[in-house]
Design an enzyme around this catalytic site. Structure first.
Site, PDB file in Angstrom:
ATOM      1  N   TYR A 158       0.762  -1.082   0.096  1.00 30.43           N
ATOM      2  CA  TYR A 158      -0.030   0.066   0.119  1.00 30.43           C
ATOM      3  C   TYR A 158       0.829   1.133   0.078  1.00 30.43           C
ATOM      4  CZ  TYR A 158       1.017   0.706   5.052  1.00 30.43           C
ATOM      5  OH  TYR A 158       1.667   0.680   6.206  1.00 30.43           O
ATOM      6  N   LYS A 159       0.144   2.274  -0.374  1.00 29.71           N
ATOM      7  CA  LYS A 159       0.695   3.540  -0.131  1.00 29.71           C
ATOM      8  C   LYS A 159      -0.120   4.555   0.690  1.00 29.71           C
ATOM      9  CE  LYS A 159       2.983   3.468  -4.951  1.00 29.71           C
ATOM     10  NZ  LYS A 159       3.098   3.984  -6.073  1.00 29.71           N
TER      11      LYS A 159
ATOM     12  N   LYS B 115      -5.197   5.744   2.620  1.00 26.64           N
ATOM     13  CA  LYS B 115      -4.145   4.577   2.261  1.00 26.64           C
ATOM     14  C   LYS B 115      -4.650   3.638   1.228  1.00 26.64           C
ATOM     15  CE  LYS B 115      -2.364   0.653   5.345  1.00 26.64           C
ATOM     16  NZ  LYS B 115      -2.697   0.125   6.627  1.00 26.64           N
TER      17      LYS B 115
ATOM     18  N   ASP C 174       2.037  -7.187  13.998  1.00 23.70           N
ATOM     19  CA  ASP C 174       3.188  -6.358  12.960  1.00 23.70           C
ATOM     20  C   ASP C 174       3.406  -5.176  14.033  1.00 23.70           C
ATOM     21  OD1 ASP C 174       4.844  -6.199  10.961  1.00 23.70           O
ATOM     22  OD2 ASP C 174       3.542  -4.960   9.728  1.00 23.70           O
TER      23      ASP C 174
END
Length: 352
Positions: A82-83, A97, A196
Site C-alpha cells: 500500500y501507499k 491508504k 506487526d
C-alpha cells in the site's frame, strides 16, 4: 479536414465509452465492497456495525491531485502492498491508504484493516479511521493525519534530522503504545493481536502523540481460547516472536515480544543486531549484547548527553530489563501488556 473531424469525433466517442465503463466499474465495486465491509464491521463489532463515512473516488482524486507521488507520506517497503497519501478534504488534512490492486491478498488485508481500525479507533493512541472509499476495486481507507510521520524516522540515528527525541518523550511514547496494545488485548470479548508492531507502524501527530496503525495483519483469538494457530507465517522479521515462527501459534505474548523489540530500539536508537539470522561469530545476539555491555555502550548517545544523573541511569536500566523480559524465548516468562504498561508508568514517574 473531414478526416480530422471524424478522428476527433471518434476520440470523443471512445473517451465517453471509457468514462461510462469506469463509472460502471466503480458502481460495481461500490456494491461489492459495501457488502464486504458491512459484513466485516458486523463480524468484528459483535453484530453492531460502527458507522463510518464513505468517500467518493472523485474526492480522493481531488484530495491527492490525482494521487501525485509528491503527496505520498509512506509506502510499505519490500512488499509494496500500500501507499499512504496526504490529502485535503474540506480544509482538513487526512491520510489516504491505497492498497496495490495487483496483490492477491490486498482486499482481505484492507477489509481486516477497516474492521479492526473501526472497532479500536476510540483509543487515543490508535490511528483513527475516518472512513473509506468503496468505489476502488480494493477499498481505500481514510485516516486522521499524523503530521510528524513514523517513529522510526524520529529515533534511528541514521535517519533523524534536527534535534534528537528526548528520553522522557520516548518513554511516554512507549507507555502510550503499550496501553493501546493492552486495550486491544483486554478491551474486547475476543482479544485482538496486532501481529506487526514495529516503529514504522507507529505514527506521531503534531504533538508527538503516538498512534498505532496498520491492522491488516491482525487476528482475533476466539472467546474462551488463549491462542490461535495460523496457516502461514505473517509479520516482520526481527519483530516476530521465535515461538510463533516455530509453531505458528499466536497469543497475546506474540505482541509482547514485538513491543519489547520496539522498546529496546527506543533505548539504543538504531537497528539492533539481527540475532535471528546471524551466528555469534559475526554478530552477538541482541539479548547477549544488551545484557553484557555497560549502558554507555548500548544507549543512544543523544540520551546519554541529557542531564538526568542517577535517576536517568535507573530509568535506562529498568527499561533495558523490561525490554529483555519482553523478548524472552519462553512466552510464559514475558509479562502481559497490562503489566508492561504499569511498569512503564512506574518508571516514568520515578524521576517525574
Amino acid at each position: 479536414m473531414l478526416l480530422k473531424k471524424l478522428n476527433i469525433a471518434a476520440t470523443l466517442v471512445d473517451h465517453r465509452r471509457r468514462k461510462r465503463e469506469e463509472e460502471r466499474e466503480r458502481k460495481r465495486a461500490f456494491l461489492e465492497n459495501g457488502g464486504l465491509v458491512l459484513e466485516k464491521l458486523v463480524a468484528s463489532c459483535n453484530g453492531r456495525p460502527i458507522p463510518i463515512r464513505t468517500f467518493s473516488y472523485q474526492q480522493l482524486i481531488l484530495a491527492t491531485n490525482n494521487f501525485d507521488h509528491r503527496f505520498i507520506l509512506y509506502e510499505s517497503c519490500a512488499e509494496r502492498i500500500y501507499k499512504m497519501y496526504k490529502g485535503s478534504f474540506e480544509g482538513r488534512i487526512l491520510s489516504i491508504k491505497v492498497y496495490d490492486e495487483r496483490d492477491s491478498f490486498a482486499k482481505d488485508l484492507a477489509l481486516m484493516d477497516i474492521g479492526i481500525s473501526a472497532k479500536a479507533s476510540a483509543h487515543k493512541n490508535i490511528l483513527k479511521l475516518v472512513g473509506c472509499c468503496l468505489e476502488t476495486s480494493i477499498p481505500s481507507l481514510v485516516f486522521e493525519y499524523a503530521q510528524n510521520g513514523v517513529l522510526a524516522d524520529q529515533i534511528y540515528i541514521s535517519k533523524r534530522q534536527g534535534t534528537p527525541m528526548l528520553w522522557q518523550s520516548r518513554l511516554k511514547i512507549a507507555r502510550q503504545i503499550a496501553h493501546a496494545i493492552a486495550y486491544l488485548h483486554t478491551g474486547f470479548s475476543r482479544p485482538i493481536i496486532h501481529r506487526d508492531i514495529r516503529q514504522k507502524n507507529i505514527l506521531l501527530d503534531q504533538h508527538d502523540v503516538p498512534k498505532l496503525s496498520d491492522f491488516s495483519l491482525s487476528i482475533s483469538i476466539p472467546e474462551g481460547e488463549t491462542h490461535v494457530v495460523t496457516d502461514i507465517l505473517i509479520g516482520t522479521m526481527g519483530f516476530m516472536c521465535p515461538s510463533y515462527i516455530d509453531t505458528l501459534m499466536v497469543t497475546e505474548k506474540t505482541d509482547v515480544f514485538s513491543f519489547g523489540m520496539v522498546l529496546l530500539r527506543l533505548l539504543i536508537g538504531q537497528h539492533p543486531f539481527d540475532y535471528l539470522h546471524r551466528s555469534e561469530d559475526e554478530y552477538q545476539p541482541l539479548k547477549v549484547h544488551l545484557s553484557n555491555h555497560a549502558m554507555n555502550e548500548i544507549v543512544d548517545p543523544a540520551i546519554l548527553a541529557e542531564e538526568g544523573g542517577a535517576g536517568l541511569e535507573q530509568q535506562l536500566q529498568a527499561v533495558r530489563q523490561l525490554g529483555l523480559t519482553c523478548i524472552e524465548d519462553d512466552p510464559e516468562i514475558r509479562p502481559t501488556m497490562v503489566d508492561v504498561t504499569k511498569e512503564l508508568r512506574r518508571i516514568e514517574r520515578s524521576i517525574a
